[in-house]
Design a protein around this motif. Structure first.
Motif, PDB file in Angstrom:
ATOM      1  N   THR A  70       8.302  44.297  21.597  1.00 13.94           N
ATOM      2  CA  THR A  70       9.243  43.359  20.970  1.00 13.94           C
ATOM      3  C   THR A  70       9.167  43.455  19.451  1.00 13.94           C
ATOM      4  OG1 THR A  70       9.027  41.830  22.835  1.00 13.94           O
ATOM      5  CG2 THR A  70       9.927  40.945  20.787  1.00 13.94           C
ATOM      6  N   ILE A  71       7.962  43.448  18.929  1.00 10.00           N
ATOM      7  CA  ILE A  71       7.775  43.536  17.474  1.00 10.00           C
ATOM      8  C   ILE A  71       8.289  44.874  16.949  1.00 10.00           C
ATOM      9  CG2 ILE A  71       6.052  43.657  15.636  1.00 10.00           C
ATOM     10  CD1 ILE A  71       4.374  41.660  17.331  1.00 10.00           C
ATOM     11  N   ILE A  72       8.013  45.956  17.683  1.00  9.57           N
ATOM     12  CA  ILE A  72       8.462  47.291  17.253  1.00  9.57           C
ATOM     13  C   ILE A  72       9.989  47.383  17.264  1.00  9.57           C
ATOM     14  CG2 ILE A  72       8.508  49.736  17.881  1.00  9.57           C
ATOM     15  CD1 ILE A  72       5.616  49.438  18.816  1.00  9.57           C
ATOM     16  N   SER A  73      10.617  46.840  18.292  1.00  7.69           N
ATOM     17  CA  SER A  73      12.083  46.922  18.380  1.00  7.69           C
ATOM     18  C   SER A  73      12.739  46.184  17.222  1.00  7.69           C
ATOM     19  CB  SER A  73      12.574  46.367  19.724  1.00  7.69           C
ATOM     20  OG  SER A  73      12.279  44.989  19.841  1.00  7.69           O
ATOM     21  N   PHE A  74      12.227  45.007  16.863  1.00 11.56           N
ATOM     22  CA  PHE A  74      12.777  44.272  15.726  1.00 11.56           C
ATOM     23  C   PHE A  74      12.434  44.972  14.409  1.00 11.56           C
ATOM     24  CE2 PHE A  74      13.321  40.921  18.816  1.00 11.56           C
ATOM     25  CZ  PHE A  74      14.453  40.262  18.365  1.00 11.56           C
ATOM     26  N   SER A  75      11.279  45.639  14.358  1.00  6.37           N
ATOM     27  CA  SER A  75      10.903  46.384  13.148  1.00  6.37           C
ATOM     28  C   SER A  75      11.836  47.574  12.931  1.00  6.37           C
ATOM     29  CB  SER A  75       9.455  46.872  13.263  1.00  6.37           C
ATOM     30  OG  SER A  75       8.561  45.784  13.347  1.00  6.37           O
ATOM     31  N   ILE A  76      12.184  48.284  14.024  1.00  6.35           N
ATOM     32  CA  ILE A  76      13.126  49.404  13.928  1.00  6.35           C
ATOM     33  C   ILE A  76      14.484  48.905  13.450  1.00  6.35           C
ATOM     34  CG2 ILE A  76      14.451  51.075  15.297  1.00  6.35           C
ATOM     35  CD1 ILE A  76      11.964  51.504  17.008  1.00  6.35           C
ATOM     36  N   PHE A  77      14.915  47.790  14.004  1.00  3.67           N
ATOM     37  CA  PHE A  77      16.199  47.204  13.635  1.00  3.67           C
ATOM     38  C   PHE A  77      16.246  46.902  12.132  1.00  3.67           C
ATOM     39  CE2 PHE A  77      18.948  43.515  12.965  1.00  3.67           C
ATOM     40  CZ  PHE A  77      20.120  43.930  13.575  1.00  3.67           C
ATOM     41  N   ARG A  78      15.199  46.243  11.601  1.00  2.14           N
ATOM     42  CA  ARG A  78      15.161  45.890  10.188  1.00  2.14           C
ATOM     43  C   ARG A  78      14.992  47.125   9.308  1.00  2.14           C
ATOM     44  NH1 ARG A  78      17.689  42.075   8.637  1.00  2.14           N
ATOM     45  NH2 ARG A  78      16.500  42.186   6.693  1.00  2.14           N
ATOM     46  N   TYR A  79      14.134  48.042   9.716  1.00  2.00           N
ATOM     47  CA  TYR A  79      13.867  49.268   8.957  1.00  2.00           C
ATOM     48  C   TYR A  79      15.151  50.078   8.790  1.00  2.00           C
ATOM     49  CZ  TYR A  79      11.547  53.735   7.819  1.00  2.00           C
ATOM     50  OH  TYR A  79      11.150  54.910   7.218  1.00  2.00           O
TER      51      TYR A  79
END
Length: 294
Positions: A70-79
């Motif tokens: 979950t954290i990685i998916s939102f991090s990819i989205f923001r990145y």
């Protein structure tokens, strides 16, 4: 052929995607661990039990790593949003450059996710499994070299799967939409002996002018319609073509044609209807048939 696609990262934020990616990543990591030569006889150990195995896979790995994904998916989205990574050239060079843009995230997102997920794992082990001998700073503190190295592989797997899903979704969205119908289906209001009804244009074989009336022929019936051929040809667009001044035919029901006389031809339909046509109109029919069959 699609050469470039616009990437949307919204699909990887969905819970079903997160759950699936976590499951795949956990199965890969657990498989690597248990099939490693040093652990090949894990099932013969004294502390082995199927309940312990189930607890380890479902809770210690899957449920806790759901947080990681979950954290990685939102991090990819923001990145991707910050650095404007929203397009991909569909060739080896383009895919390679696309992956390189995310490498910094692959190797640093650990420091965003681990303080939460490893902390949750410690609390679970300490309070639920009653492992009071463990020390947080020795084995669970995220600024730990061995812990970082053990997390690199699952994080790379999770990142790669999420990006692959985003790319595949984008490619699928960019494909031309195809249907079982060759052309647009149009509802037609027609008259029968019992009153008005609506029929679909894909059921119509031909539309002809008979005296002052315009008649619609289907495979089983014949109806009158209150529109002339010019109006109908414009409305039906590519579904139908005019083969003479008083006839429109549906390309889906065209059978064949043959020479008749004086540069005139016979057009035959699948239900046995025959119409005459000129050489010029036959040329247009051939062009439209090629487009229809492709």
């Amino acid at each position: 052929m699609i050469n470039e696609v616009k990437i949307s990262y919204v699909p990887i934020l969905r819970w079903n995607v997160i759950a699936l990616v976590t499951l795949i990543a956990v199965l890969v990591i657990v498989g690597v661990y248990y099939l490693h030569p040093s652990n090949i006889y894990w099932y013969k150990r004294d502390d082995f039990s199927y309940s312990n195995l189930l607890q380890f896979v479902l809770i210690d790995q899957y449920l806790i790593e759901l947080g990681t994904t979950t954290i990685i998916s939102f991090s990819i989205f923001r990145y991707a949003k910050i650095f404007g990574i929203d397009r991909l050239d569909l060739n080896l060079k383009g895919i390679g450059f696309y992956a390189l843009k995310f490498l910094p995230l692959f190797f640093t997102v650990y420091f965003i996710s681990s303080p939460f997920t490893v902390g949750i794992r410690f609390l679970y082990h300490y309070y639920v499994l009653q492992r009071k001998h463990i020390n947080y700073f020795d084995s669970y503190f995220f600024l730990n070299k061995s812990l970082y190295l053990s997390y690199v592989l699952p994080i790379v797997i999770i990142c790669s799967l999420l990006l692959a899903i985003a790319i595949l979704k984008a490619i699928n969205k960019s494909k031309p939409i195809t249907t079982t119908e060759k052309f647009t289906v149009v509802p037609l209001i027609v008259k029968s002996e019992f009153g008005e009804k609506i029929i679909s244009s894909n059921s119509v074989l031909s539309i002809t002018k008979e005296g002052r009336k315009y008649m619609v022929k289907t495979d089983s019936d014949k109806f009158q319609i209150n529109k002339n051929l010019t109006m109908l040809e414009k409305e039906l667009d590519q579904n139908f073509i005019s083969i003479n001044r008083s006839t429109l035919i549906n390309l889906a029901y065209f059978k064949d044609y043959s020479f008749w006389e004086n540069e005139k031809y016979i057009i035959r339909m699948t239900d046995g209807q025959e119409f005459n046509s000129t050489r010029e109109r036959l040329k247009l029919l051939k062009v439209r048939l090629k487009a229809y069959c492709n």
